[in-house]
Design a protein around this motif. Structure first.
Motif, PDB file in Angstrom:
ATOM      1  N   UNK A  62       8.024  20.845   8.904  1.00  0.00           N
ATOM      2  CA  UNK A  62       8.870  19.818   8.287  1.00  0.00           C
ATOM      3  C   UNK A  62       9.916  19.320   9.270  1.00  0.00           C
ATOM      4  N   UNK A  63      10.489  20.228  10.045  1.00  0.00           N
ATOM      5  CA  UNK A  63      11.492  19.825  11.029  1.00  0.00           C
ATOM      6  C   UNK A  63      10.887  18.926  12.091  1.00  0.00           C
ATOM      7  N   UNK A  68      10.880  13.517  15.246  1.00  0.00           N
ATOM      8  CA  UNK A  68       9.820  13.326  16.234  1.00  0.00           C
ATOM      9  C   UNK A  68      10.285  13.274  17.674  1.00  0.00           C
ATOM     10  N   UNK A  69      11.570  13.049  17.886  1.00  0.00           N
ATOM     11  CA  UNK A  69      12.101  13.016  19.253  1.00  0.00           C
ATOM     12  C   UNK A  69      12.851  14.308  19.573  1.00  0.00           C
ATOM     13  N   UNK A  70      13.736  14.708  18.684  1.00  0.00           N
ATOM     14  CA  UNK A  70      14.549  15.902  18.923  1.00  0.00           C
ATOM     15  C   UNK A  70      13.689  17.166  18.985  1.00  0.00           C
ATOM     16  N   UNK A  71      12.678  17.247  18.120  1.00  0.00           N
ATOM     17  CA  UNK A  71      11.863  18.462  18.056  1.00  0.00           C
ATOM     18  C   UNK A  71      11.142  18.748  19.378  1.00  0.00           C
ATOM     19  N   UNK A  72      10.433  17.779  19.964  1.00  0.00           N
ATOM     20  CA  UNK A  72       9.790  18.065  21.257  1.00  0.00           C
ATOM     21  C   UNK A  72      10.788  18.394  22.362  1.00  0.00           C
ATOM     22  N   UNK A  77      13.479  22.512  25.831  1.00  0.00           N
ATOM     23  CA  UNK A  77      14.713  23.216  26.204  1.00  0.00           C
ATOM     24  C   UNK A  77      14.582  24.707  25.900  1.00  0.00           C
ATOM     25  N   UNK A  78      14.067  25.028  24.717  1.00  0.00           N
ATOM     26  CA  UNK A  78      13.875  26.426  24.338  1.00  0.00           C
ATOM     27  C   UNK A  78      12.926  27.125  25.297  1.00  0.00           C
TER      28      UNK A  78
END
Length: 256
Positions: A62-63, A68-72, A77-78
């Motif tokens: 869901x996140x 769609x931009x922040x998640x990738x 970064x992670x």
């Protein structure tokens, strides 16, 4: 320059004219070590596991759908931080990538994150005096130095494709033997592709299994995992492992 001054200059340097490492040279790797210890102390490693993926799959999906931009970007970064601080979770995170973004996009994100994280370690290791460190890693460094001297790009590419040397060591070793930054980045980026896409494919296959089990109102079992996607993923991983054995016997033996 008189002989006394010249002698003082030589004694204050190690190979390549680099200065004997002072305390500040150890700061980058000290930060990495401290980050690793802190991460385990705070329990962050528990979030880099398949158990967490299984428990949080719906929330994570869901996140990703809502961002769609922040998640990738967040995933890269992670991944970068995990590699930079040497958390032993690269394979699991790549499975996460395939699960959340699909095998192709997830694999690319994992490759980018791994390359950036490895480059951070490489740059940190370059703050050491190479001769100072080589004296402390023994015969392993001697063997690696021969390969890097003959063909740095090809040797590093082989070490990345066929990971019979631990990932962390391969991240640091090139910095000790004056491998160029561009060579390091390109060889790393290309060399980790096979394993990254194989693990990302595995993650995408796990997603399909979990969805099927949910739609059937059942919990996924080991038997459910035997699907064409999972089979292909394991075959790919087996080929990568086989490649490691072949390369180690044929190519690396020649270079050494």
């Amino acid at each position: 320059m008189n002989q006394k001054a010249a002698g003082a200059n030589i004694s204050g340097n190690c190979d390549g004219g680099m200065p004997e490492p002072g305390r500040w040279h150890f700061v980058p790797l000290a930060i990495i070590a401290a980050g690793l210890v802190l991460g385990y102390a705070l329990g962050w490693h528990q979030y880099l596991s398949l158990d967490y993926l299984g428990q949080s799959r719906q929330a994570l999906k869901a996140f990703v759908a809502a961002n769609p931009v922040i998640a990738p970007l967040g995933f890269v970064v992670l991944y970068t931080l995990a590699v930079a601080f040497s958390f032993p979770a690269a394979s699991v995170l790549t499975i996460f990538g395939g699960f959340l973004f699909g095998w192709l996009f997830g694999g690319v994100l994992a490759i980018v994150g791994a390359t950036v994280g490895a480059t951070i370690i490489f740059m940190a290791a370059r703050t050491f005096c190479s001769g100072y460190v080589r004296e402390r890693v023994g015969s392993v460094a001697t063997k690696l130095s021969r390969g890097f001297e003959k063909n740095a790009f090809a040797y590093l590419l082989v070490l990345r494709i066929a990971p019979f040397v631990p990932f962390f060591i391969v991240n640091i070793a090139p910095a000790l033997f004056k491998v160029r930054l561009r060579t390091y980045i390109v060889a790393t980026f290309i060399g980790i592709m096979p394993g990254a896409f194989a693990y990302a494919w595995l993650g995408q296959g796990c997603d399909s299994v979990l969805i099927a089990a949910r739609n059937a109102g059942q919990q996924a079992t080991i038997r459910d995992l035997v699907t064409p996607q999972i089979t292909i993923a394991f075959v790919a991983l087996a080929l990568v492992a086989a490649l490691a054995a072949v390369v180690k016997k044929v190519w690396i033996s020649r270079m050494l």
